[in-house]
Write a protein that holds these residues in place. Sequence first.
Motif, mmCIF file in Angstrom:
data_model
loop_
_atom_site.group_PDB
_atom_site.id
_atom_site.type_symbol
_atom_site.label_atom_id
_atom_site.label_comp_id
_atom_site.label_asym_id
_atom_site.label_seq_id
_atom_site.Cartn_x
_atom_site.Cartn_y
_atom_site.Cartn_z
ATOM 1 N N GLU A 1 -8.453 9.852 12.332
ATOM 2 C CA GLU A 1 -8.181 10.992 11.468
ATOM 3 C C GLU A 1 -6.785 10.815 10.910
ATOM 4 O O GLU A 1 -5.969 10.091 11.464
ATOM 5 C CB GLU A 1 -8.302 12.318 12.231
ATOM 6 C CG GLU A 1 -7.329 12.494 13.395
ATOM 7 C CD GLU A 1 -5.927 12.912 12.993
ATOM 8 O OE1 GLU A 1 -5.753 13.626 11.978
ATOM 9 O OE2 GLU A 1 -4.986 12.504 13.674
ATOM 10 N N GLY A 2 -6.539 11.451 9.810
ATOM 11 C CA GLY A 2 -5.211 11.370 9.248
ATOM 12 C C GLY A 2 -5.137 12.074 7.913
ATOM 13 O O GLY A 2 -6.009 11.898 7.056
ATOM 14 N N ASN A 3 -4.125 12.869 7.772
ATOM 15 C CA ASN A 3 -3.972 13.659 6.562
ATOM 16 C C ASN A 3 -3.704 12.832 5.312
ATOM 17 O O ASN A 3 -4.028 13.259 4.217
ATOM 18 C CB ASN A 3 -2.830 14.663 6.735
ATOM 19 C CG ASN A 3 -3.182 15.754 7.712
ATOM 20 O OD1 ASN A 3 -4.348 16.098 7.873
ATOM 21 N ND2 ASN A 3 -2.186 16.299 8.371
ATOM 22 N N TYR A 4 -3.117 11.668 5.456
ATOM 23 C CA TYR A 4 -2.650 10.930 4.289
ATOM 24 C C TYR A 4 -3.487 9.701 3.961
ATOM 25 O O TYR A 4 -3.067 8.851 3.176
ATOM 26 C CB TYR A 4 -1.178 10.556 4.494
ATOM 27 C CG TYR A 4 -0.329 11.778 4.746
ATOM 28 C CD1 TYR A 4 -0.164 12.734 3.753
ATOM 29 C CD2 TYR A 4 0.271 11.995 5.980
ATOM 30 C CE1 TYR A 4 0.592 13.880 3.978
ATOM 31 C CE2 TYR A 4 1.031 13.135 6.214
ATOM 32 C CZ TYR A 4 1.188 14.068 5.205
ATOM 33 O OH TYR A 4 1.926 15.200 5.432
ATOM 34 N N LEU A 5 -4.678 9.589 4.514
ATOM 35 C CA LEU A 5 -5.502 8.395 4.326
ATOM 36 C C LEU A 5 -5.875 8.152 2.868
ATOM 37 O O LEU A 5 -6.186 7.029 2.492
ATOM 38 C CB LEU A 5 -6.780 8.494 5.169
ATOM 39 C CG LEU A 5 -6.583 8.570 6.675
ATOM 40 C CD1 LEU A 5 -7.919 8.683 7.378
ATOM 41 C CD2 LEU A 5 -5.801 7.386 7.184
ATOM 42 N N LEU A 6 -5.851 9.180 2.050
ATOM 43 C CA LEU A 6 -6.220 9.039 0.641
ATOM 44 C C LEU A 6 -5.005 9.003 -0.285
ATOM 45 O O LEU A 6 -5.156 8.967 -1.503
ATOM 46 C CB LEU A 6 -7.154 10.186 0.240
ATOM 47 C CG LEU A 6 -8.470 10.232 1.016
ATOM 48 C CD1 LEU A 6 -9.219 11.531 0.740
ATOM 49 C CD2 LEU A 6 -9.330 9.025 0.691
ATOM 50 N N SER A 7 -3.818 8.971 0.289
ATOM 51 C CA SER A 7 -2.591 8.964 -0.511
ATOM 52 C C SER A 7 -2.439 7.625 -1.232
ATOM 53 O O SER A 7 -2.733 6.567 -0.663
ATOM 54 C CB SER A 7 -1.373 9.216 0.375
ATOM 55 O OG SER A 7 -1.449 10.514 0.922
ATOM 56 N N PRO A 8 -1.948 7.658 -2.483
ATOM 57 C CA PRO A 8 -1.862 6.424 -3.271
ATOM 58 C C PRO A 8 -0.626 5.567 -3.003
ATOM 59 O O PRO A 8 -0.573 4.424 -3.435
ATOM 60 C CB PRO A 8 -1.839 6.950 -4.716
ATOM 61 C CG PRO A 8 -1.200 8.294 -4.610
ATOM 62 C CD PRO A 8 -1.654 8.851 -3.281
ATOM 63 N N GLY A 9 0.371 6.073 -2.294
ATOM 64 C CA GLY A 9 1.603 5.324 -2.106
ATOM 65 C C GLY A 9 1.751 4.729 -0.724
ATOM 66 O O GLY A 9 0.949 4.980 0.181
ATOM 67 N N GLY A 10 2.791 3.917 -0.557
ATOM 68 C CA GLY A 10 3.098 3.320 0.729
ATOM 69 C C GLY A 10 1.988 2.383 1.191
ATOM 70 O O GLY A 10 1.314 1.741 0.379
ATOM 71 N N ALA A 11 1.788 2.314 2.493
ATOM 72 C CA ALA A 11 0.766 1.433 3.070
ATOM 73 C C ALA A 11 -0.574 2.135 3.256
ATOM 74 O O ALA A 11 -1.526 1.524 3.754
ATOM 75 C CB ALA A 11 1.258 0.879 4.410
ATOM 76 N N TRP A 12 -0.675 3.399 2.856
ATOM 77 C CA TRP A 12 -1.936 4.138 3.037
ATOM 78 C C TRP A 12 -3.103 3.464 2.320
ATOM 79 O O TRP A 12 -4.196 3.357 2.906
ATOM 80 C CB TRP A 12 -1.773 5.597 2.608
ATOM 81 C CG TRP A 12 -0.698 6.298 3.360
ATOM 82 C CD1 TRP A 12 0.501 6.723 2.871
ATOM 83 C CD2 TRP A 12 -0.682 6.628 4.751
ATOM 84 N NE1 TRP A 12 1.252 7.296 3.860
ATOM 85 C CE2 TRP A 12 0.556 7.246 5.029
ATOM 86 C CE3 TRP A 12 -1.584 6.446 5.791
ATOM 87 C CZ2 TRP A 12 0.898 7.694 6.298
ATOM 88 C CZ3 TRP A 12 -1.241 6.897 7.059
ATOM 89 C CH2 TRP A 12 -0.013 7.517 7.300
ATOM 90 N N PRO A 13 -2.948 2.974 1.082
ATOM 91 C CA PRO A 13 -4.086 2.299 0.444
ATOM 92 C C PRO A 13 -4.539 1.040 1.193
ATOM 93 O O PRO A 13 -5.736 0.731 1.207
ATOM 94 C CB PRO A 13 -3.558 1.950 -0.955
ATOM 95 C CG PRO A 13 -2.486 2.968 -1.214
ATOM 96 C CD PRO A 13 -1.836 3.179 0.134
ATOM 97 N N ALA A 14 -3.615 0.326 1.817
ATOM 98 C CA ALA A 14 -3.994 -0.861 2.595
ATOM 99 C C ALA A 14 -4.867 -0.456 3.780
ATOM 100 O O ALA A 14 -5.866 -1.116 4.077
ATOM 101 C CB ALA A 14 -2.755 -1.606 3.072
ATOM 102 N N ALA A 15 -4.501 0.629 4.446
ATOM 103 C CA ALA A 15 -5.315 1.118 5.562
ATOM 104 C C ALA A 15 -6.675 1.565 5.048
ATOM 105 O O ALA A 15 -7.720 1.213 5.614
ATOM 106 C CB ALA A 15 -4.606 2.264 6.274
ATOM 107 N N ARG A 16 -6.680 2.304 3.971
ATOM 108 C CA ARG A 16 -7.917 2.826 3.391
ATOM 109 C C ARG A 16 -8.870 1.697 3.008
ATOM 110 O O ARG A 16 -10.086 1.801 3.173
ATOM 111 C CB ARG A 16 -7.578 3.695 2.172
ATOM 112 C CG ARG A 16 -8.730 4.077 1.259
ATOM 113 C CD ARG A 16 -9.723 4.958 1.991
ATOM 114 N NE ARG A 16 -10.759 5.451 1.115
ATOM 115 C CZ ARG A 16 -12.004 4.983 1.104
ATOM 116 N NH1 ARG A 16 -12.366 3.986 1.884
ATOM 117 N NH2 ARG A 16 -12.913 5.516 0.323
ATOM 118 N N SER A 17 -8.324 0.601 2.514
ATOM 119 C CA SER A 17 -9.169 -0.508 2.049
ATOM 120 C C SER A 17 -9.969 -1.154 3.179
ATOM 121 O O SER A 17 -10.973 -1.808 2.924
ATOM 122 C CB SER A 17 -8.318 -1.570 1.343
ATOM 123 O OG SER A 17 -7.544 -2.303 2.285
#
Length: 154
Positions: A76-92
Motif C-alpha cells: 500500500e502507499g499513498n504516492y504510488l501514482l505520483s509522477p515524480g521521484g522514484a514512484w514511477p519506477a516502483a509503479r512500473s
Amino acid sequence: MDGFHLSNAVLEARGSRDRKGAIDTFDDAGYAALIDRLADQVPGGPPVYAPEFRREIEEPIAAGIAVADVPLVITEGNYLLSPGGAWPAARSRMAEVWYVDLPDRERLRRLVARHRSFGRSLPDAEGWAGGTDQRNADRIAATRAEADLLVEWV
C-alpha cells in the motif's frame, strides 16, 4: 510503505518533522529498489527484507519483514501514482495499482482516531488530520485517474 518514512532525526535535520507523511518525507528510491528486488525474486531463493514501521515509536525499522516464496505481494502507499521521484519506477514493476476512495468524513474520523490511539490529544489529532494529512490527501486524490481500478468505499 510506511517503513520508508525518513527517520525522525533526518526529518528534524531537514526541518520537515512537522510534515511527516508528505511525499518528500519518504525514501522513494529505497521503496522502488525494494519493489525491484521483490519483482526479481526467484522462488526458493533467499528472502528479501523490507522495513516495517512501528507506530509506538513513530519510526521505521530496517529489515523487519522477511518476504520469501510468496506468489503475490500486496503493498500500500499513498504516492504510488505520483509522477515524480522514484514512484514511477516502483509503479512500473507492479501489475496493478488500485485507488481506494474513502469519503473524506470517514477518512478524517479514522485518522483522528489513529492519532489519538498513539497519544495525541484531540485538538492535536484533529489539527494534524486537517492540516498535514489533508494536504497529503489532496495531492494523492489528484492522481486517482492514473489508477488501474478505482474502489469506492461505501
